[in-house]
Design an enzyme around this catalytic site. Structure first.
Site, PDB file in Angstrom:
ATOM      1  N   ASP A   6       0.857  -1.174   0.000  1.00 56.75           N
ATOM      2  CA  ASP A   6       0.000   0.000   0.000  1.00 56.75           C
ATOM      3  C   ASP A   6       0.905   1.241   0.000  1.00 56.75           C
ATOM      4  OD1 ASP A   6      -2.332   1.588   0.310  1.00 56.75           O
ATOM      5  OD2 ASP A   6      -1.981   1.693   2.465  1.00 56.75           O
ATOM      6  N   ASN A  35      -8.476  -1.350   4.761  1.00 54.48           N
ATOM      7  CA  ASN A  35      -8.669  -1.581   3.332  1.00 54.48           C
ATOM      8  C   ASN A  35      -7.586  -2.461   2.724  1.00 54.48           C
ATOM      9  OD1 ASN A  35      -6.730   0.380   3.739  1.00 54.48           O
ATOM     10  ND2 ASN A  35      -7.203   1.485   1.860  1.00 54.48           N
ATOM     11  N   ASP A  95      -1.287  -1.038   6.041  1.00 52.85           N
ATOM     12  CA  ASP A  95      -1.482  -0.554   7.409  1.00 52.85           C
ATOM     13  C   ASP A  95      -2.932  -0.340   7.789  1.00 52.85           C
ATOM     14  OD1 ASP A  95      -1.763   1.691   5.646  1.00 52.85           O
ATOM     15  OD2 ASP A  95      -1.597   2.994   7.402  1.00 52.85           O
TER      16      ASP A  95
END
Length: 933
Positions: free
Chosen positions: A153, A567, A564
């Site tokens: 991410d 999502n 983290d």
């Protein structure tokens, strides 16, 4: 019996890893199970061969019924097939020790205890957050050394997720906190596109609506307590308050608007209070909240002012706001958004519309009906939101900076050098994400960027875009596909691919003929030839979709996902290894992951050091277990040819029981916990060593067959060496009787010493614990044998083993035979290692040789990184012991070591191997690189 034991071992493993969130199995575990099936087939083959040979042997009457062992009448009438089946089972029990049941227990102990080394690593402890790494399952330790793809991410993983409000654009006017005050540009602001912050007429009204929108459209809570841990307090707040939110963006926006004159105070009794520039408190009744979700990428609130006006304020991504806007300065704001995105800033657009009482009443009814729906509630709410959130008036946009994490670029560079492909999966705008990718060195200056976006597909068909990209990447690389572990290639053009969520949906969508395979394969072919991939505007499920697509491709690469936030949970669960960042968006990712680390930079050591060690250790452990069990049981198989296939055991029952439990178990367990074939510093300094163990290299069939044949060779040496030793009359000329148990004890003694010394030869990292376990296990075997034979404690004498061990050791030729057989058994493996190391060394072996050479011979041009001894860090040059050299070098080396720049002075200055600091007048303050002078 073996099957029950294996099943019990698997149950133990499941109990030890009860925290695992999904059924993930490592490549090592899969290889173990395949090897186990091979050994099970070997066991059945041995039992069948011995059963058939037994009845061939007994086909002669005098062999079937010797005079000393006549059969009874009932035994003669017994069914032949029943007797054969009984003998087959007896042989199965006799040879079942070839199945290393204890290996599963040892492997689980090694994984469980080894996981503590990760949590104890002080270098992976983050002082800012007070957090260290967490291990939620120990079942995947070795998988950390096999990663081929890393999916990460962006926000909160590559970046700090510590948002700072930079600017806002209202009706084309740019506002920067602490830069414009009462229409005056303050100093230190030259070069910034500034416009007066006090426009007149309708601009003033839009400005106030924009500030009110940001003060009202959020889920921020206010804390009056200054002692709340880990929360950021505005330094310029006119009230002592701390803002709390699940999203750092919202806190940054509220604090940024506070510095521009509008302060959010609190939510009390469903009324939101804000303090305007005139220090007047405005109250708005909160009527509805249309919550943010990753599909809509926006949130809205419906509020009612003190004058009775009803407003719908909306903020969200530009892709979700611009299509729903009917008026406003769209082009000016769009250009500012794109400019900020290119600079790597996170952008949001703000819009509003005024509702009449009737429009609000209709909207409220629709929302109420959707909320009360018993079926498809989420879908119906989304449909209602879509109806309400339209026909907006665009107010402006915001820009928030999220700084790159410390050493994120260094980590990505090291992973790429290790042959790991890094993909960034984010929901951010393409320009913002691309700027971050350049900042963290995922994309480089010479990287050719390929785009597979909605804009491209609108200009051409998806089919044409894919084929054009395919031609581009294969033009330089030819028809050959770039290897998965190519890393940063200097021979081939590096390509970077950017794809958005909408394009991915089209690729994954089944075609009209019912198949989407062609597009997927073409997309995968393009990705294989790209050194880095950026996926932007991704929904959480699309992230998992990408991971699954790569995971199930024909190469079946090992994948790792790191994130983290909540999502990121879907892709963390989908990947072979999931890692959560203990960040500011809650603990959902950390709790659903296999491992959790405080910062992205810790991924480097987790993979390149801990993962490498875990894999090497457990691979050696697995191969060693199969090897030592072949050494153990193959002499038993050979012995049947000399005892008429009577199922007579070669070893005593105590030796059969304790071989895997006591005599050989602890040394290999300790090896699996502490072995370091190269140092941790070397692994961090040389990321390419990660490739040496890639693709399950140490557990391939070639290595497995080598270990198996090595075990067979050693077993043949044990058995026939002892056999020919017994045939020699010199051994028995002293009148001692050497019988069955003495022969078995001799073979077993050579066996225990050989497999233990084999492990000692494979050990590179020696500690006092290794010495204690390896030599202690041999001493324990000798003491136990003396004890079991009734020598030390006569009352424990065992009839058939009484004085057997001592009688064997009382013969001088037996001692010579033991030493000779151990040497012959170990010689082929030693020769193989020496020849391979000299003729075909791996990268790891070259590093080992270099390290050994560095320790043995230190020249005056040896980098200081190799010089660990304090004697090479003298603060001054000792002139008393200097020697003039006949050769005059024209080079000197400048090296940076532990924060100090040193110069290596050659003999031209009259010094040899002296590292002088500034006190001697030769200090060089520079880059710390080696420089020729």
């Amino acid at each position: 019996i073996s099957g029950v034991a294996i099943y019990t071992g698997m149950e133990t493993k499941m109990a030890l890893n009860y925290q695992a969130k999904s059924q993930k199995r490592s490549a090592v575990e899969k290889s173990m199970n395949v090897f186990l099936i091979v050994y099970l087939c070997i066991l059945i083959s041995k039992a069948l061969i011995n059963t058939v040979l037994k009845y061939i042997w007994q086909s002669e009457p005098f062999r079937d019924e010797p005079w000393y062992n006549q059969k009874t009448e009932s035994e003669r009438k017994r069914n032949l097939f029943l007797r054969a089946f009984t003998d087959f089972l007896a042989f199965m029990v006799l040879f079942n020790y070839i199945i290393p049941v204890s290996m599963y227990v040892t492997v689980e102990m090694q994984k469980f205890l080894g996981s503590y080394f990760l949590t104890w690593d002080e270098e992976m402890f983050d002082e800012d957050t007070g957090e260290g790494p967490l291990v939620n399952t120990s079942d995947l330790n070795e998988e950390l050394g096999q990663i081929e793809y890393v999916f990460t991410d962006k926000t909160g993983t590559l970046t700090e997720n510590n948002m700072e409000f930079v600017e806002c654009c209202i009706e084309g006017h740019v506002y920067v906190p602490h830069v414009i005050c009462n229409g005056q540009i303050l100093h230190d602001c030259t070069g910034i596109d500034m416009i007066d912050s006090s426009p007149g007429g309708s601009g003033k009204e839009r400005e106030e609506l924009f500030f009110r929108a940001l003060c009202l459209c959020h889920t921020v809570q206010v804390k009056d307590d200054d002692s709340v841990d880990g929360l950021k307090k505005s330094q310029l707040s006119r009230r002592s308050c701390i803002y709390i939110s699940s999203s750092p963006d919202e806190v940054a926006l509220v604090e940024g608007i506070q510095r521009l004159g509008y302060t959010y105070l609190r939510l009390k009794d469903n009324f939101m209070e804000i303090l305007n520039r005139e220090n007047n408190i405005e109250k708005f009744e909160l009527l509805e909240v249309l919550s943010f979700d990753s599909v809509r990428r926006r949130m809205s609130v419906i509020v009612k002012s003190s004058t009775g006006d009803i407003f719908l304020f909306c903020k969200g991504a530009d892709s979700s706001i611009f299509p729903r806007v009917k008026e406003g300065k769209i082009e000016q704001i769009r250009s500012r958004v794109e400019r900020n995105a290119v600079e790597g800033l996170r952008t949001l657009c703000v819009a509003y519309k005024k509702l009449t009482a009737e429009e609000y009443s209709n909207a409220q009814k629709l929302l109420q009906n959707a909320k009360l729906a018993l079926q498809d509630r989420e879908k119906k709410l989304a449909e209602v939101y879509e109806k309400i959130e339209r026909d907006f008036i665009l107010l402006g946009a915001t820009a928030v900076e999220d700084r790159l994490q410390e050493k994120a670029a260094d980590t990505i560079e090291a992973l790429q050098k290790a042959g790991i492909k890094v993909w960034v999966l984010t929901g951010d705008k393409m320009e913002t994400a691309a700027a971050t990718c350049y900042a963290c060195k995922l994309f480089r200056r010479n990287t050719q960027i390929l785009e597979l976006t909605t804009k491209k597909i609108e200009e051409q068909s998806l089919h044409d875009v894919l084929f054009d990209l395919s031609k581009t990447v294969l033009r330089h690389n030819g028809s050959l596909t770039r290897d998965t572990f190519s890393g940063l290639s200097t021979d081939m053009q590096d390509y970077g691919l950017i794809i958005d969520g909408a394009a991915l949906s089209l690729i994954m969508k089944p075609r009209q003929d019912g198949s989407s395979g062609n597009y997927r394969e073409l997309f995968l072919e393009i990705c294989r030839n790209c050194s880095a991939v950026l996926c932007c505007r991704m929904a959480p499920l699309q992230k998992a979709q990408i991971v699954k697509l790569i995971k199930l491709s024909k190469e079946h690469p090992i994948t790792l996902a790191i994130g983290d936030g909540a999502n990121d949970v879907s892709m963390i669960l989908e990947a072979h290894v999931g890692i959560g960042i203990i960040g500011k968006e809650g603990r959902q990712a950390a709790r659903n992951s296999d491992y959790a680390i405080p910062k992205f930079k810790h991924l480097k050591k987790m993979l390149l050091v801990h993962g490498h060690f875990y894999y090497v250790r457990i691979s050696e452990l697995v191969q060693y277990f199969f090897y030592k069990n072949v050494c153990f049981i193959f002499p038993q198989f050979l012995y049947q040819f000399f005892c008429g296939f009577s199922q007579q055991t070669l070893y005593d029952t105590a030796y059969l029981t304790l071989y895997n439990i006591s005599f050989t178990s602890l040394p290999i367990l300790l090896y699996g916990l502490m072995e370091q074939h190269v140092s941790a510093d070397t692994l961090k300094r040389e990321p390419s060593l990660y490739r040496d163990v890639a693709k399950n290299a140490l557990l391939r069939w070639r290595a497995f067959i080598y270990w198996t044949f090595l075990g067979v060779f050693d077993a043949v040496v044990f058995f026939f060496g002892a056999y020919f030793l017994f045939e020699n009359t010199i051994v028995t000329s002293n009148g001692q009787m050497f019988g069955n148990w003495t022969f078995g004890t001799l073979v077993f003694t050579v066996l225990v010493f050989t497999v233990t010394l084999k492990l000692a030869l494979d050990t590179h990292y020696w500690t006092w614990i290794n010495h204690f376990m390896i030599w202690g296990s041999l001493v324990f075997y000798i003491i136990f044998s003396l004890l079991w034979g009734g020598i030390i404690w006569p009352f424990l004498n065992y009839q058939r083993m009484y004085y057997v061990f001592l009688q064997m050791l009382s013969s001088g030729p037996a001692w010579l035979g033991i030493i000779l057989l151990i040497t012959v058994s170990l010689l082929p493996d030693v020769l193989k290692k020496v020849l391979c190391r000299q003729l075909w060394p791996t990268a790891t072996e070259r590093i080992q040789n270099a390290s050994r050479h560095c320790r043995e011979h230190i020249s005056e041009f040896t980098p200081l990184a190799c010089l660990k001894s304090p004697r090479y860090r003298s603060s001054d040059c000792s002139n008393s012991s200097t020697r003039r050299s006949n050769s005059h070098s024209k080079k000197m080396m400048f090296t940076h070591w532990r924060g100090i720049d040193y110069s290596v002075l050659p003999s031209v200055f009259g010094y040899s191997n002296k590292h002088c600091r500034s006190s001697a007048g030769y200090r060089y303050s520079g880059s710390g690189l080696e420089t020729s002078v």
